[in-house]
Design a protein around this motif. Sequence first.
Motif, PDB file in Angstrom:
ATOM      1  N   TYR A  68      17.811  10.748 -15.908  1.00 45.79           N
ATOM      2  CA  TYR A  68      18.986  11.598 -16.077  1.00 45.79           C
ATOM      3  C   TYR A  68      20.180  11.067 -15.280  1.00 45.79           C
ATOM      4  O   TYR A  68      20.028  10.551 -14.182  1.00 45.79           O
ATOM      5  N   ASP A  69      21.363  11.273 -15.869  1.00 40.05           N
ATOM      6  CA  ASP A  69      22.600  10.759 -15.282  1.00 40.05           C
ATOM      7  C   ASP A  69      23.445  11.824 -14.610  1.00 40.05           C
ATOM      8  O   ASP A  69      24.374  11.494 -13.863  1.00 40.05           O
ATOM      9  N   ALA A  70      23.199  13.093 -14.890  1.00 39.99           N
ATOM     10  CA  ALA A  70      23.999  14.178 -14.325  1.00 39.99           C
ATOM     11  C   ALA A  70      23.196  15.467 -14.343  1.00 39.99           C
ATOM     12  O   ALA A  70      22.247  15.612 -15.122  1.00 39.99           O
ATOM     13  N   LEU A  71      23.612  16.396 -13.485  1.00 35.96           N
ATOM     14  CA  LEU A  71      22.948  17.691 -13.347  1.00 35.96           C
ATOM     15  C   LEU A  71      23.963  18.799 -13.561  1.00 35.96           C
ATOM     16  O   LEU A  71      25.067  18.758 -13.010  1.00 35.96           O
ATOM     17  N   ALA A  72      23.598  19.812 -14.347  1.00 31.77           N
ATOM     18  CA  ALA A  72      24.436  20.985 -14.564  1.00 31.77           C
ATOM     19  C   ALA A  72      23.611  22.237 -14.299  1.00 31.77           C
ATOM     20  O   ALA A  72      22.451  22.307 -14.726  1.00 31.77           O
ATOM     21  N   ILE A  73      24.204  23.200 -13.574  1.00 26.81           N
ATOM     22  CA  ILE A  73      23.479  24.426 -13.217  1.00 26.81           C
ATOM     23  C   ILE A  73      24.379  25.643 -13.435  1.00 26.81           C
ATOM     24  O   ILE A  73      25.408  25.776 -12.782  1.00 26.81           O
ATOM     25  N   PRO A  74      23.972  26.552 -14.333  1.00 24.04           N
ATOM     26  CA  PRO A  74      24.699  27.809 -14.479  1.00 24.04           C
ATOM     27  C   PRO A  74      24.247  28.804 -13.410  1.00 24.04           C
ATOM     28  O   PRO A  74      23.125  28.721 -12.904  1.00 24.04           O
ATOM     29  N   GLY A  75      25.132  29.750 -13.091  1.00 25.29           N
ATOM     30  CA  GLY A  75      24.781  30.791 -12.132  1.00 25.29           C
ATOM     31  C   GLY A  75      24.037  31.934 -12.797  1.00 25.29           C
ATOM     32  O   GLY A  75      23.700  31.875 -13.985  1.00 25.29           O
ATOM     33  N   GLY A  76      23.775  32.980 -12.017  1.00 26.33           N
ATOM     34  CA  GLY A  76      23.057  34.142 -12.536  1.00 26.33           C
ATOM     35  C   GLY A  76      23.154  35.321 -11.592  1.00 26.33           C
ATOM     36  O   GLY A  76      23.942  35.300 -10.643  1.00 26.33           O
ATOM     37  N   PHE A  77      22.345  36.305 -11.828  1.00 26.42           N
ATOM     38  CA  PHE A  77      22.392  37.550 -11.067  1.00 26.42           C
ATOM     39  C   PHE A  77      21.165  37.727 -10.184  1.00 26.42           C
ATOM     40  O   PHE A  77      20.029  37.529 -10.640  1.00 26.42           O
ATOM     41  N   GLU A  78      21.401  38.123  -8.941  1.00 24.17           N
ATOM     42  CA  GLU A  78      20.305  38.426  -8.023  1.00 24.17           C
ATOM     43  C   GLU A  78      19.397  39.506  -8.598  1.00 24.17           C
ATOM     44  O   GLU A  78      18.171  39.414  -8.509  1.00 24.17           O
ATOM     45  N   GLU A  79      20.007  40.521  -9.226  1.00 26.23           N
ATOM     46  CA  GLU A  79      19.230  41.629  -9.801  1.00 26.23           C
ATOM     47  C   GLU A  79      18.290  41.166 -10.908  1.00 26.23           C
ATOM     48  O   GLU A  79      17.296  41.823 -11.197  1.00 26.23           O
ATOM     49  N   ALA A  80      18.581  40.038 -11.515  1.00 23.51           N
ATOM     50  CA  ALA A  80      17.737  39.492 -12.584  1.00 23.51           C
ATOM     51  C   ALA A  80      16.773  38.433 -12.055  1.00 23.51           C
ATOM     52  O   ALA A  80      16.090  37.767 -12.832  1.00 23.51           O
ATOM     53  N   GLY A  81      16.732  38.247 -10.727  1.00 22.66           N
ATOM     54  CA  GLY A  81      15.784  37.309 -10.123  1.00 22.66           C
ATOM     55  C   GLY A  81      16.280  35.880 -10.019  1.00 22.66           C
ATOM     56  O   GLY A  81      15.480  34.971  -9.773  1.00 22.66           O
ATOM     57  N   PHE A  82      17.577  35.657 -10.177  1.00 15.95           N
ATOM     58  CA  PHE A  82      18.117  34.298 -10.188  1.00 15.95           C
ATOM     59  C   PHE A  82      17.709  33.473  -8.965  1.00 15.95           C
ATOM     60  O   PHE A  82      17.303  32.321  -9.092  1.00 15.95           O
ATOM     61  N   TYR A  83      17.796  34.068  -7.777  1.00 13.25           N
ATOM     62  CA  TYR A  83      17.548  33.280  -6.561  1.00 13.25           C
ATOM     63  C   TYR A  83      16.064  32.968  -6.333  1.00 13.25           C
ATOM     64  O   TYR A  83      15.754  32.067  -5.570  1.00 13.25           O
ATOM     65  N   ASN A  84      15.184  33.682  -7.028  1.00 20.15           N
ATOM     66  CA  ASN A  84      13.754  33.346  -6.917  1.00 20.15           C
ATOM     67  C   ASN A  84      13.515  31.916  -7.376  1.00 20.15           C
ATOM     68  O   ASN A  84      12.797  31.152  -6.726  1.00 20.15           O
ATOM     69  N   ASP A  85      14.112  31.544  -8.500  1.00 20.73           N
ATOM     70  CA  ASP A  85      13.985  30.170  -9.002  1.00 20.73           C
ATOM     71  C   ASP A  85      14.986  29.235  -8.329  1.00 20.73           C
ATOM     72  O   ASP A  85      14.645  28.117  -7.943  1.00 20.73           O
ATOM     73  N   ALA A  86      16.243  29.688  -8.208  1.00 17.22           N
ATOM     74  CA  ALA A  86      17.306  28.817  -7.695  1.00 17.22           C
ATOM     75  C   ALA A  86      17.049  28.362  -6.264  1.00 17.22           C
ATOM     76  O   ALA A  86      17.532  27.307  -5.860  1.00 17.22           O
ATOM     77  N   PHE A  87      16.286  29.147  -5.497  1.00 17.67           N
ATOM     78  CA  PHE A  87      15.966  28.780  -4.118  1.00 17.67           C
ATOM     79  C   PHE A  87      14.547  28.234  -3.975  1.00 17.67           C
ATOM     80  O   PHE A  87      14.080  27.970  -2.876  1.00 17.67           O
ATOM     81  N   ASP A  88      13.856  28.062  -5.088  1.00 15.40           N
ATOM     82  CA  ASP A  88      12.506  27.481  -5.092  1.00 15.40           C
ATOM     83  C   ASP A  88      12.616  26.003  -4.698  1.00 15.40           C
ATOM     84  O   ASP A  88      13.535  25.302  -5.124  1.00 15.40           O
ATOM     85  N   GLU A  89      11.691  25.499  -3.925  1.00 15.88           N
ATOM     86  CA  GLU A  89      11.747  24.111  -3.448  1.00 15.88           C
ATOM     87  C   GLU A  89      11.745  23.089  -4.587  1.00 15.88           C
ATOM     88  O   GLU A  89      12.353  22.037  -4.470  1.00 15.88           O
ATOM     89  N   ARG A  90      11.088  23.400  -5.698  1.00 13.14           N
ATOM     90  CA  ARG A  90      11.109  22.470  -6.833  1.00 13.14           C
ATOM     91  C   ARG A  90      12.514  22.356  -7.414  1.00 13.14           C
ATOM     92  O   ARG A  90      12.967  21.268  -7.764  1.00 13.14           O
TER      93      ARG A  90
END
Length: 195
Positions: A68-90
């Motif tokens: 891969y040549d570039a990375l793109a990441i959309p945001g989300g909502f804490e109430e929908a569990g966004f940070y559970n994945d977004a802060f996961d070490e993987r």
Amino acid sequence: MKKILLLLADGFEAAEASVFTDVFGWNRWEGDGNTELVTVGLREQIKCTWNFTIIPEKVISDIVLEEYDALAIPGGFEEAGFYNDAFDERFLGVIRYFHAKQKPIASICVASLALGKSGILQDRKATTYNHPTSHRQDQLRLYGANVQNELIVIDGHIITSSNPATGFEVAFLLLEQLTSETNVNRVKELMGFEI
């Protein structure tokens, strides 16, 4: 062919992801044809903020980051569990890889908090959700970022933005980094944007 990894966390905002799929899709068919976007998540099904469920093309464990040549990441909502994945070490490991290789990284709204959590925004200019009722900018400062009160901030190979309304512009900026201003203007014109 430039490959873009669209990294999706559970609870992401579909509109923030769709700007990347549309801009890079239009480029593939109507622009210079030199980009391919691949959706990737931690699991085989991901639920968006507003309960829209998607099936990413690949899971993190099945990809080879070097492709891969570039990375793109959309945001989300804490109430929908966004940070559970977004802060996961993987998830954070993917961010750290692209940063170590100095490959373009584009984030929309609170996705910059995952960049901050990964450690790559230490002493760098960045922004995040900036509504007066939000404390997300304070949170980003805790990760060592030099928070700017701007809609979009570019610091080297990293693009951060302040809200969902910036999504198309972030996607076009990433496309420009991977292709050219002339190509971006052609895609914008074909999509109906004023140039």
